[in-house]
Design a protein around this motif. Structure first.
Motif, PDB file in Angstrom:
ATOM      1  N   PRO A   8       1.738  12.600   6.405  1.00 22.93           N
ATOM      2  CA  PRO A   8       1.355  11.190   6.335  1.00 22.93           C
ATOM      3  C   PRO A   8       2.567  10.295   6.104  1.00 22.93           C
ATOM      4  O   PRO A   8       3.495  10.648   5.373  1.00 22.93           O
ATOM      5  N   THR A   9       2.564   9.158   6.759  1.00 22.27           N
ATOM      6  CA  THR A   9       3.630   8.191   6.579  1.00 22.27           C
ATOM      7  C   THR A   9       3.431   7.457   5.262  1.00 22.27           C
ATOM      8  O   THR A   9       2.316   7.107   4.905  1.00 22.27           O
ATOM      9  N   LEU A  10       4.483   7.240   4.521  1.00 20.79           N
ATOM     10  CA  LEU A  10       4.381   6.570   3.236  1.00 20.79           C
ATOM     11  C   LEU A  10       4.565   5.066   3.407  1.00 20.79           C
ATOM     12  O   LEU A  10       5.517   4.600   4.041  1.00 20.79           O
ATOM     13  N   HIS A  11       3.651   4.294   2.842  1.00 20.34           N
ATOM     14  CA  HIS A  11       3.726   2.835   2.852  1.00 20.34           C
ATOM     15  C   HIS A  11       3.457   2.373   1.432  1.00 20.34           C
ATOM     16  O   HIS A  11       2.315   2.113   1.065  1.00 20.34           O
ATOM     17  N   PRO A  12       4.466   2.288   0.590  1.00 21.11           N
ATOM     18  CA  PRO A  12       4.264   2.058  -0.845  1.00 21.11           C
ATOM     19  C   PRO A  12       3.469   0.806  -1.172  1.00 21.11           C
ATOM     20  O   PRO A  12       2.786   0.757  -2.178  1.00 21.11           O
ATOM     21  N   MET A  13       3.526  -0.209  -0.329  1.00 20.48           N
ATOM     22  CA  MET A  13       2.878  -1.475  -0.655  1.00 20.48           C
ATOM     23  C   MET A  13       1.479  -1.587  -0.059  1.00 20.48           C
ATOM     24  O   MET A  13       0.813  -2.581  -0.258  1.00 20.48           O
ATOM     25  N   SER A  14       1.039  -0.576   0.691  1.00 23.47           N
ATOM     26  CA  SER A  14      -0.209  -0.704   1.446  1.00 23.47           C
ATOM     27  C   SER A  14      -1.368  -0.045   0.717  1.00 23.47           C
ATOM     28  O   SER A  14      -1.450   1.183   0.631  1.00 23.47           O
ATOM     29  N   SER A  15      -2.256  -0.838   0.162  1.00 21.79           N
ATOM     30  CA  SER A  15      -3.520  -0.363  -0.398  1.00 21.79           C
ATOM     31  C   SER A  15      -4.596  -1.337   0.048  1.00 21.79           C
ATOM     32  O   SER A  15      -4.500  -2.544  -0.235  1.00 21.79           O
ATOM     33  N   PHE A  16      -5.600  -0.836   0.752  1.00 19.53           N
ATOM     34  CA  PHE A  16      -6.611  -1.724   1.335  1.00 19.53           C
ATOM     35  C   PHE A  16      -7.786  -0.885   1.797  1.00 19.53           C
ATOM     36  O   PHE A  16      -7.750   0.352   1.767  1.00 19.53           O
ATOM     37  N   ASP A 138       0.559  -8.924   8.289  1.00 15.64           N
ATOM     38  CA  ASP A 138       1.778  -8.896   7.489  1.00 15.64           C
ATOM     39  C   ASP A 138       1.502  -8.670   6.008  1.00 15.64           C
ATOM     40  O   ASP A 138       2.269  -7.970   5.331  1.00 15.64           O
ATOM     41  N   ASP A 139       0.414  -9.248   5.501  1.00 14.22           N
ATOM     42  CA  ASP A 139       0.146  -9.124   4.066  1.00 14.22           C
ATOM     43  C   ASP A 139      -0.206  -7.697   3.664  1.00 14.22           C
ATOM     44  O   ASP A 139       0.001  -7.293   2.515  1.00 14.22           O
ATOM     45  N   LEU A 140      -0.720  -6.910   4.618  1.00 12.17           N
ATOM     46  CA  LEU A 140      -1.097  -5.534   4.332  1.00 12.17           C
ATOM     47  C   LEU A 140      -0.117  -4.518   4.902  1.00 12.17           C
ATOM     48  O   LEU A 140      -0.242  -3.316   4.626  1.00 12.17           O
ATOM     49  N   GLN A 141       0.824  -4.988   5.700  1.00 13.54           N
ATOM     50  CA  GLN A 141       1.732  -4.094   6.428  1.00 13.54           C
ATOM     51  C   GLN A 141       0.941  -3.109   7.287  1.00 13.54           C
ATOM     52  O   GLN A 141       1.135  -1.901   7.254  1.00 13.54           O
ATOM     53  N   VAL A 142       0.037  -3.683   8.080  1.00  7.53           N
ATOM     54  CA  VAL A 142      -0.813  -2.913   8.985  1.00  7.53           C
ATOM     55  C   VAL A 142      -0.595  -3.406  10.407  1.00  7.53           C
ATOM     56  O   VAL A 142      -0.540  -4.618  10.655  1.00  7.53           O
ATOM     57  N   ALA A 143      -0.481  -2.469  11.343  1.00  5.07           N
ATOM     58  CA  ALA A 143      -0.370  -2.804  12.765  1.00  5.07           C
ATOM     59  C   ALA A 143      -1.494  -2.107  13.515  1.00  5.07           C
ATOM     60  O   ALA A 143      -1.690  -0.896  13.371  1.00  5.07           O
ATOM     61  N   LEU A 144      -2.262  -2.888  14.289  1.00  6.90           N
ATOM     62  CA  LEU A 144      -3.344  -2.343  15.107  1.00  6.90           C
ATOM     63  C   LEU A 144      -2.945  -2.427  16.572  1.00  6.90           C
ATOM     64  O   LEU A 144      -2.576  -3.501  17.061  1.00  6.90           O
ATOM     65  N   HIS A 145      -3.007  -1.298  17.272  1.00  8.88           N
ATOM     66  CA  HIS A 145      -2.609  -1.219  18.677  1.00  8.88           C
ATOM     67  C   HIS A 145      -3.827  -0.841  19.514  1.00  8.88           C
ATOM     68  O   HIS A 145      -4.537   0.128  19.193  1.00  8.88           O
ATOM     69  N   GLY A 146      -4.071  -1.581  20.589  1.00  6.45           N
ATOM     70  CA  GLY A 146      -5.225  -1.244  21.406  1.00  6.45           C
ATOM     71  C   GLY A 146      -5.241  -1.969  22.727  1.00  6.45           C
ATOM     72  O   GLY A 146      -4.515  -2.954  22.929  1.00  6.45           O
ATOM     73  N   GLN A 147      -6.076  -1.488  23.634  1.00  4.50           N
ATOM     74  CA  GLN A 147      -6.313  -2.129  24.928  1.00  4.50           C
ATOM     75  C   GLN A 147      -7.761  -1.926  25.317  1.00  4.50           C
ATOM     76  O   GLN A 147      -8.286  -0.809  25.269  1.00  4.50           O
ATOM     77  N   PRO A 167       7.660   0.907  12.203  1.00  7.78           N
ATOM     78  CA  PRO A 167       8.224   1.712  11.109  1.00  7.78           C
ATOM     79  C   PRO A 167       7.864   1.153   9.730  1.00  7.78           C
ATOM     80  O   PRO A 167       7.927  -0.054   9.503  1.00  7.78           O
ATOM     81  N   GLY A 168       7.447   2.056   8.840  1.00  9.05           N
ATOM     82  CA  GLY A 168       7.152   1.666   7.471  1.00  9.05           C
ATOM     83  C   GLY A 168       5.806   0.999   7.267  1.00  9.05           C
ATOM     84  O   GLY A 168       5.449   0.663   6.131  1.00  9.05           O
ATOM     85  N   TRP A 169       5.035   0.804   8.342  1.00  7.72           N
ATOM     86  CA  TRP A 169       3.728   0.185   8.252  1.00  7.72           C
ATOM     87  C   TRP A 169       2.634   1.233   8.485  1.00  7.72           C
ATOM     88  O   TRP A 169       2.906   2.331   8.963  1.00  7.72           O
ATOM     89  N   PHE A 170       1.403   0.858   8.150  1.00  4.50           N
ATOM     90  CA  PHE A 170       0.241   1.685   8.442  1.00  4.50           C
ATOM     91  C   PHE A 170      -0.228   1.321   9.845  1.00  4.50           C
ATOM     92  O   PHE A 170      -0.637   0.185  10.100  1.00  4.50           O
TER      93      PHE A 170
END
Length: 436
Positions: A8-16, A138-147, A167-170
């Motif tokens: 799992p990728t670590l994202h220290p600031m991401s809790s949601f 940006d506030d959650l450091q989350v990126a959603l990718h889709g089509q 990098p570094g995001w969820f």
């Protein structure tokens, strides 16, 4: 299927927390249910709207940060604009509660021209249908990718064009796909689980397959399943997946039922039964148990299949409509008043012992039947007689076809149908186990 588990990728600031739903099929039409007397058709018609309301309430009650809907919000062309307006109002409630919404068009949405003209509430984002698109929180450091789907027929893998993870995001991949292929669903945007793992995302939010499925444990690949079962083959709890992320890692995946009615296939073992009162007691007990399992104020819609070797076989077959009436009466007396979709009689007579009263002609008929069923060419001959019909069925989308039509397209159904015809003929001729 054994799949690799990446680190799992670590994202220290991401809790949601977020909700992942798919295959809402709002206002999906009834198919074939009008044939069955006693069904609460209006309540069944409104079930997809009730499930959508429950999804919205769930998101608000759990205070999720965002909702992802991975395709098939609708069910193709609408009868009127009310379908789109109902969806817009539901999504608007989420926006008012501060919940962001990300939706992706699936194959049924692509087939609906009206849905494209309904303006979405501010705060609802729809993925592009021309190329993969990334939404950043940006506030959650989350990126959603889709089509999404621009046209209904998408037969190639769409994931190679999806961007690399931030990098570094969820990172969440959103895709409407048949994945490796499932017999109950047409092939759309096929891909392999290994390909999704290799993309390096933390979670894949998939749609299209109506059964809930989960692959891997880091990253996760998840089908939440259909939000509301629409027919007997979509039985059991249906809903959405609640994802809890703590310090950049998925801590919990919870399936949250949203359905307002639940379909159930109930088998009643009639083996050894000699009285209808015993059968009625067994039906009442099984229905009551299923109602308790459905929980809350959900409507249970059940199909009962009576099976097993019993001396009641001939009596049940000769008064099949009366059997259904008896089941309806039993259901009316139970708490929750379950609805009965269908009663199938698949019992068999007990082992036959020839009686003195059985004529030589009856014995000859039984011998001919046994000989015919032992001939594998008989099944093929029956199928060949209906080959034009079967070819037509195989060329169309059978996902939502009536069950009887689906049965005709399955080779294994023919042997069963011939056996059922044999039992029915036995009952008519009086060749039954209780004659002995």
């Amino acid at each position: 299927m054994t799949l690799p588990s990446g680190l799992p990728t670590l994202h220290p600031m991401s809790s949601f927390r977020f909700l992942h739903a798919a295959d809402l099929h709002l206002d999906s039409p009834l198919r074939g249910l009008q044939r069955y007397d006693g069904l609460p058709l209006e309540r069944i018609r409104g079930a997809t709207r009730g499930a959508l309301d429950n999804l919205v309430n769930l998101a608000i009650d759990r205070r999720v940060d965002f909702l992802v809907i991975a395709g098939d919000l609708y069910d193709g062309t609408w009868k009127d604009a009310g379908t789109g307006l109902y969806m817009a109002r539901a999504l608007g409630r989420l926006v008012e509660a501060g919940i962001r919404v990300y939706i992706l068009q699936g194959n049924h949405d692509a087939a609906s021209l009206i849905s494209r003209d309904v303006p979405l509430p501010p705060g609802v984002q729809r993925f592009s249908t021309t190329k993969p698109e990334t939404f950043r929180l940006d506030d959650l450091q989350v990126a959603l990718h889709g089509q999404g789907f621009e046209s209904r027929q998408v037969v190639s893998d769409m994931t190679p064009a999806y961007p690399p993870p931030v990098p570094g995001w969820f990172n969440i991949g959103v895709l409407h796909t048949s994945l490796g292929g499932y017999s109950a669903h047409e092939t759309y945007a096929p891909c392999a689980p290994e390909t999704l793992f290799a993309k390096g995302y933390d979670y894949w939010a998939l749609g299209h397959v109506h059964e809930r499925m989960e692959f891997g444990s880091g990253p996760y690949i998840v089908f939440p399943g259909v939000l509301q079962g629409r027919h007997i083959h979509e039985s059991g709890p249906k809903g959405a997946t609640l994802v809890t992320v703590e310090n950049g890692r998925i801590a919990h995946l919870d399936h949250c039922p949203c359905d307002v009615l639940r379909w159930a296939e109930l088998a009643i073992d009639c083996a050894g039964m000699t009285s209808e009162s015993a059968l009625h007691d067994a039906i009442s007990t099984r229905l009551a148990s299923a109602c308790n399992e459905a929980l809350g104020d959900r409507l249970l819609v059940a199909r009962l299949t009576l099976g097993g070797a019993t001396s009641l076989d001939a009596r049940l077959r000769l008064r099949a409509s009366g059997v259904r009436d008896s089941v309806l009466e039993i259901a009316q007396m139970l708490p929750g008043t379950p609805a009965i979709e269908k009663v199938e009689i698949r019992t068999t007579p007990p082992p036959k012992v020839l009686s003195e009263g059985e004529t030589e002609g009856m014995a000859d008929i039984r011998a001919l039947i046994a000989q015919a069923l032992a001939d594998p060419l008989l099944v093929e001959e029956a199928r060949s007689e209906l080959a034009p019909l079967l070819n037509t069925l195989s060329s169309i989308d059978m996902t939502d076809a009536p069950e009887d039509a689906l049965a005709l397209a399955r080779a294994d159904e023919w042997a069963r149908l011939l056996t059922e015809a044999t039992h029915a003929l036995d009952a008519r001729l009086g060749i039954t186990g209780d004659d002995a």
